[in-house]
Design a protein around this motif. Structure first.
Motif, PDB file in Angstrom:
ATOM      1  N   ALA A 378       0.844  -1.369  -0.032  1.00  0.00           N
ATOM      2  CA  ALA A 378      -0.310   0.352   0.054  1.00  0.00           C
ATOM      3  C   ALA A 378       0.453   1.541   0.035  1.00  0.00           C
ATOM      4  N   GLY A 379       2.360   0.946   0.831  1.00  0.00           N
ATOM      5  CA  GLY A 379       3.007   2.465   0.723  1.00  0.00           C
ATOM      6  C   GLY A 379       3.860   2.153  -0.526  1.00  0.00           C
ATOM      7  N   ALA A 380       4.059   1.485  -1.264  1.00  0.00           N
ATOM      8  CA  ALA A 380       5.380   1.372  -2.237  1.00  0.00           C
ATOM      9  C   ALA A 380       5.142   2.162  -3.072  1.00  0.00           C
ATOM     10  N   TYR A 381       4.114   2.462  -3.642  1.00  0.00           N
ATOM     11  CA  TYR A 381       4.218   2.454  -5.389  1.00  0.00           C
ATOM     12  C   TYR A 381       4.597   4.390  -5.153  1.00  0.00           C
ATOM     13  N   ALA A 382       5.026   4.856  -5.684  1.00  0.00           N
ATOM     14  CA  ALA A 382       4.715   6.220  -6.129  1.00  0.00           C
ATOM     15  C   ALA A 382       5.532   6.648  -4.639  1.00  0.00           C
ATOM     16  N   ASN A 383       6.389   6.479  -3.962  1.00  0.00           N
ATOM     17  CA  ASN A 383       6.732   7.024  -2.598  1.00  0.00           C
ATOM     18  C   ASN A 383       7.635   7.774  -2.822  1.00  0.00           C
ATOM     19  N   ARG A 384       7.753   8.758  -1.923  1.00  0.00           N
ATOM     20  CA  ARG A 384       9.015   9.757  -2.003  1.00  0.00           C
ATOM     21  C   ARG A 384       9.899  10.109  -0.458  1.00  0.00           C
ATOM     22  N   VAL A 385       8.809  10.244   0.040  1.00  0.00           N
ATOM     23  CA  VAL A 385       9.353  10.521   1.905  1.00  0.00           C
ATOM     24  C   VAL A 385       8.312   9.843   2.490  1.00  0.00           C
ATOM     25  N   GLY A 420      16.210   3.044  -6.455  1.00  0.00           N
ATOM     26  CA  GLY A 420      15.408   1.361  -7.099  1.00  0.00           C
ATOM     27  C   GLY A 420      14.225   1.114  -6.724  1.00  0.00           C
ATOM     28  N   CYS A 421      13.571   2.415  -6.165  1.00  0.00           N
ATOM     29  CA  CYS A 421      12.363   1.633  -5.628  1.00  0.00           C
ATOM     30  C   CYS A 421      10.633   2.428  -6.664  1.00  0.00           C
ATOM     31  N   TRP A 422       9.743   1.088  -6.553  1.00  0.00           N
ATOM     32  CA  TRP A 422       8.877   0.692  -7.491  1.00  0.00           C
ATOM     33  C   TRP A 422       8.319   2.870  -7.779  1.00  0.00           C
ATOM     34  N   SER A 423       7.529   2.894  -9.032  1.00  0.00           N
ATOM     35  CA  SER A 423       7.281   4.354  -9.522  1.00  0.00           C
ATOM     36  C   SER A 423       6.546   4.002 -10.501  1.00  0.00           C
ATOM     37  N   THR A 424       6.081   5.373 -11.257  1.00  0.00           N
ATOM     38  CA  THR A 424       5.600   5.386 -12.509  1.00  0.00           C
ATOM     39  C   THR A 424       6.096   6.677 -13.112  1.00  0.00           C
ATOM     40  N   THR A 425       5.619   7.021 -14.646  1.00  0.00           N
ATOM     41  CA  THR A 425       6.606   7.929 -15.264  1.00  0.00           C
ATOM     42  C   THR A 425       5.503   8.405 -15.636  1.00  0.00           C
ATOM     43  N   LEU A 426       4.263   8.781 -14.634  1.00  0.00           N
ATOM     44  CA  LEU A 426       3.522  10.387 -13.455  1.00  0.00           C
ATOM     45  C   LEU A 426       4.225  10.791 -13.292  1.00  0.00           C
ATOM     46  N   TYR A 431      13.305   8.036 -12.258  1.00  0.00           N
ATOM     47  CA  TYR A 431      14.566   8.159 -13.187  1.00  0.00           C
ATOM     48  C   TYR A 431      14.393   8.460 -14.791  1.00  0.00           C
ATOM     49  N   PRO A 432      15.290   9.037 -15.371  1.00  0.00           N
ATOM     50  CA  PRO A 432      15.336  10.020 -16.606  1.00  0.00           C
ATOM     51  C   PRO A 432      15.644   8.508 -17.985  1.00  0.00           C
ATOM     52  N   ASP A 433      15.756   7.881 -17.697  1.00  0.00           N
ATOM     53  CA  ASP A 433      15.725   6.488 -19.158  1.00  0.00           C
ATOM     54  C   ASP A 433      14.054   6.064 -19.583  1.00  0.00           C
ATOM     55  N   GLU A 434      14.711   5.193 -20.239  1.00  0.00           N
ATOM     56  CA  GLU A 434      13.291   4.937 -21.727  1.00  0.00           C
ATOM     57  C   GLU A 434      12.243   4.051 -20.648  1.00  0.00           C
ATOM     58  N   ASN A 437      10.260   4.469 -14.807  1.00  0.00           N
ATOM     59  CA  ASN A 437       9.110   3.843 -13.451  1.00  0.00           C
ATOM     60  C   ASN A 437       9.969   3.149 -12.147  1.00  0.00           C
ATOM     61  N   MET A 438      10.941   4.151 -12.382  1.00  0.00           N
ATOM     62  CA  MET A 438      11.615   3.991 -10.242  1.00  0.00           C
ATOM     63  C   MET A 438      12.150   5.530  -9.746  1.00  0.00           C
ATOM     64  N   ASN A 439      12.338   4.897  -9.220  1.00  0.00           N
ATOM     65  CA  ASN A 439      13.074   6.379  -8.391  1.00  0.00           C
ATOM     66  C   ASN A 439      13.328   6.543  -6.461  1.00  0.00           C
ATOM     67  N   SER A 440      13.864   6.963  -6.222  1.00  0.00           N
ATOM     68  CA  SER A 440      14.176   6.849  -4.741  1.00  0.00           C
ATOM     69  C   SER A 440      13.767   7.327  -3.755  1.00  0.00           C
ATOM     70  N   ARG A 441      13.268   7.091  -2.858  1.00  0.00           N
ATOM     71  CA  ARG A 441      13.110   7.937  -1.506  1.00  0.00           C
ATOM     72  C   ARG A 441      13.416   7.853  -0.143  1.00  0.00           C
ATOM     73  N   MET A 442      13.046   9.253   0.397  1.00  0.00           N
ATOM     74  CA  MET A 442      13.796   9.246   1.745  1.00  0.00           C
ATOM     75  C   MET A 442      13.246   8.569   2.794  1.00  0.00           C
ATOM     76  N   VAL A 443      13.898   7.877   4.068  1.00  0.00           N
ATOM     77  CA  VAL A 443      12.933   7.363   5.004  1.00  0.00           C
ATOM     78  C   VAL A 443      13.564   8.240   6.068  1.00  0.00           C
ATOM     79  N   ILE A 444      12.956   9.297   6.894  1.00  0.00           N
ATOM     80  CA  ILE A 444      13.160   9.651   7.628  1.00  0.00           C
ATOM     81  C   ILE A 444      12.442   9.998   9.209  1.00  0.00           C
ATOM     82  N   VAL A 445      13.178   9.480   9.955  1.00  0.00           N
ATOM     83  CA  VAL A 445      13.283   9.079  11.517  1.00  0.00           C
ATOM     84  C   VAL A 445      13.259  10.670  12.458  1.00  0.00           C
TER      85      VAL A 445
END
Length: 482
Positions: A378-385, A420-426, A431-434, A437-445
Motif C-alpha cells: 500500500a505504501g510502495a508505489y510512487a512514494n517519495r518520503v 530503485g523503488c517502484w514508481s511510475t512515468t507519472l 529516473y530519466p531513462d526510457e 518506472n523507478m525512483n528514490s525515496r527518503m526514510v526520515i526518523v
C-alpha cells in the motif's frame, strides 16, 4: 470498532442522498470542452466543496449527465460508507485499518438483467462519442471517459477477477485506450494474455455507487477479488451481469459500460492527461487500444469523473485515508508493533508522503517502521518520503510533524535514501531513462533517539488534565478552537 451500514448499489440513490444532505450542486449549460473541467478544477482546490452534477451539456442529448467532485469531503466519504457524518480524518483512517484487518468477504451475485442493459449496442451501432466526455484540463490531449471508473479484467490462469481505476481515453466511436502503470494488476493480467498469444478481454464501467468505485483504487492484494471486498463494504453481494462479448462481470446497476479486447502490439497515441502529481509528466505515448465490442448504458446515463490535478483533488483525497489505513494494517501484519497512527498527506497526492507514528519499543524500531512503510504494497508505489514520529505527534498535523523533524531528527544518522523503488512515468522525478518506472525515496526518523528517551527534554505544553480543566471552565465563553 466503526462499522459501515448496508448501502444501495446504484449511483442515483447516492445522488439523492447527497442532495438531501446539502452535498450536491447542480449546474446546467456547461460545455464539455472547457467549462465542465474548469468548474471542477476550481471547486476541488479546497477540501469540503460539494459534489457537482452537470446537466444539459450543449451538443448532447438532454438527460446525459456528468458527475464529479465526488469525494473532496470527509462528510461525503462518511455518508457513502454509512459512517457518522461528523467522523474525523483520524477516525476514518482507523476505520480503514480495522476494515483491512477484519475484512468481511461477500462474493458477487450474478443476475440475468439490470438497468445497465436498458441500451445495448454492437458493431456499427456502438458510439462512445454520444457520451458527453469532458476535456478535464485545458492542456489534456483528449477526452477521458475513464477517471472515476472500474476497469475489469480476468486472470487467464486462475480466473481471478480484478478491477482497478485506470485512466481511459475515448478516441472514436468504437476505440478507446487504457493506461495501467507497470506492476499494476491490470498490466500484469494483460501481459499474461499476450504471452499466450491471446487478446486480453476488458470491460470499463463508468458510473457506479462511489462505495463500489472506491474499492477500485484500494491496494487489494494480488489474487483477491475486489468484488468480494466491495460486497463486504456495502453489506450485500454486488449484483453483476455477464458482459455479452467478454463474459466479464459488470455491475447490473451501472450507468455506462463498454467491453472489448486488447491485442498485443495494438497501441495508439494517448495523452497527455493532467495527473494526480499535479503535472503533465506522462506526456503523449502509445498505450493499449481497446477495440470496443459492445456499449451498454442506462436511460439518461451519468458519467462520473474523479479528476486528477494539483492536490488537493478528487482523485487523491479520498484515497489518502484508506491508503493510510492499509499501510497501518500491512505494517502490523509485517510484525511492526505499537503503530499509533499513519497519515498519507494530500500534498503528495496521498502517495508521495507518509507519516507514521509509533511508540518506540526497542532500538531500531523506528527505522524498521519507516523501511516497511516505504515498501509494503500500500505504501510502495510512487512514494517519495516516509517520516516516522513518536506517539505524542499527530501524523496528520504537519506543524507537529515538521517540529519533530526539526528537533528530533539528526540528518547525519536519521535519513536513509532508498534507490530503485517502484514508481511510475507519472512521477516527474522518476529516473530519466526510457522506462521511468523507478525512483528514490527518503526514510526520515524524526523520533527521540532511543538511547536518550529517558533524559529527553520535557515538552513545553499543558498537561491533558489542565487542558480538560480549562475547557470545562472557560470553553463555553471562548472561541470554538479553544
Amino acid at each position: 470498532m466503526l462499522q459501515a451500514t448496508t448501502r444501495n448499489q446504484d449511483l442515483r440513490s447516492w445522488i439523492e442522498e447527497m442532495e438531501a444532505a446539502g452535498e450536491l450542486l447542480s449546474i446546467t449549460g456547461a460545455d464539455r470542452e472547457r467549462e465542465i473541467g474548469g468548474i471542477v478544477d476550481i471547486y476541488q482546490r479546497k477540501i469540503g466543496g460539494p459534489a457537482l452534477l452537470f446537466d444539459e451539456v450543449p451538443g448532447y442529448r438532454p438527460g446525459f449527465r456528468v458527475l464529479a467532485n465526488l469525494f473532496v469531503s470527509v462528510k461525503r466519504i462518511a455518508l457513502t460508507l454509512g459512517l457518522p457524518e461528523d467522523i474525523s480524518e483520524v477516525e476514518l483512517v482507523r476505520f480503514w485499518r480495522d476494515r483491512f484487518k477484519n475484512t468481511p468477504v461477500i462474493p458477487p451475485e450474478e443476475v440475468e438483467t439490470g438497468p445497465i442493459l436498458e441500451n445495448v449496442a454492437f458493431g456499427d451501432d456502438i458510439d462512445l462519442l454520444k457520451i458527453p466526455t469532458p476535456r478535464w484540463h485545458e492542456g489534456d490531449g483528449g477526452y477521458y471517459i475513464g477517471t472515476g471508473c472500474m476497469v475489469i479484467m480476468k486472470d487467464p490462469d486462475s480466473g481471478w477477477i480484478n478491477y482497478g481505476a485506470y485512466r481511459g481515453q475515448v478516441h472514436d466511436k468504437a476505440l478507446a485506450t487504457v493506461m495501467a502503470s507497470k506492476g499494476k494488476h491490470g498490466d500484469i493480467i494483460m501481459r499474461r494474455y499476450h504471452e499466450r498469444g491471446e487478446p486480453c478481454p476488458i470491460a470499463v464501467v463508468v458510473g457506479v455507487h462511489p462505495g463500489l468505485f472506491s474499492v477500485a483504487g484500494l491496494e487489494i492484494p494480488y489474487g483477491k477479488n475486489e468484488y468480494d471486498v466491495a460486497g463486504g463494504l456495502m453489506g450485500q453481494p454486488i449484483r453483476v451481469i455477464c458482459g455479452p462479448k467478454t463474459g466479464l462481470p459488470i455491475p447490473a446497476e451501472a450507468e455506462i459500460a463498454y467491453e472489448g479486447f486488447i491485442h498485443e502490439g495494438d497501441r495508439v497515441d494517448e495523452g497527455p492527461l493532467g495527473e494526480w502529481t499535479g503535472y503533465y509528466a506522462g506526456g503523449l505515448k502509445k498505450e493499449p487500444a481497446i477495440r470496443v465490442a459492445s456499449l451498454m448504458h442506462r436511460n439518461d446515463p451519468i458519467l462520473t469523473g474523479c479528476i486528477p490535478a494539483v492536490p488537493p483533488n478528487d482523485d487523491t483525497f479520498y484515497r489518502g485515508t484508506y491508503r493510510a489505513g492499509a499501510v497501518w494494517h500491512e505494517m502490523e501484519a509485517a510484525g511492526v508493533p505499537e503503530v499509533r497512527g499513519v497519515w498519507s498527506h494530500e500534498a503528495g497526492g496521498s502517495r508521495m508522503w507518509l507519516t507514521v507514528s509509533i511508540k518506540q519499543m526497542y532500538a531500531g524500531h523506528a527505522k524498521q517502521a519507516g523501511l516497511i512503510a516505504s515498501q509494503c504494497h500500500a505504501g510502495a508505489y510512487a512514494n517519495r518520503v516516509v517520516v516516522v514520529v513518536d506517539e505524542d505527534i499527530d501524523p496528520a498535523d504537519m506543524d507537529q510533524v515538521v517540529w519533530a523533524m526539526c528537533t528530533r531528527c539528526d540528518p547525519r544518522d536519521d535519513v536513509d535514501i532508498l534507490k530503485g523503488c517502484w514508481s511510475t512515468t507519472l512521477d516527474p522525478r522518476a529516473y530519466p531513462d526510457e522506462t521511468r518506472n523507478m525512483n528514490s525515496r527518503m526514510v526520515i526518523v524524526a523520533c527521540k533517539p532511543w538511547n536518550r528517551i529517558k533524559d529527553w527534554p520535557q515538552v513545553v505544553r499543558n498537561s491533558a488534565a489542565l487542558d480538560d480543566h480549562l475547557r470545562a471552565k472557560f470553553g463555553p465563553s471562548l472561541p470554538s478552537f479553544f
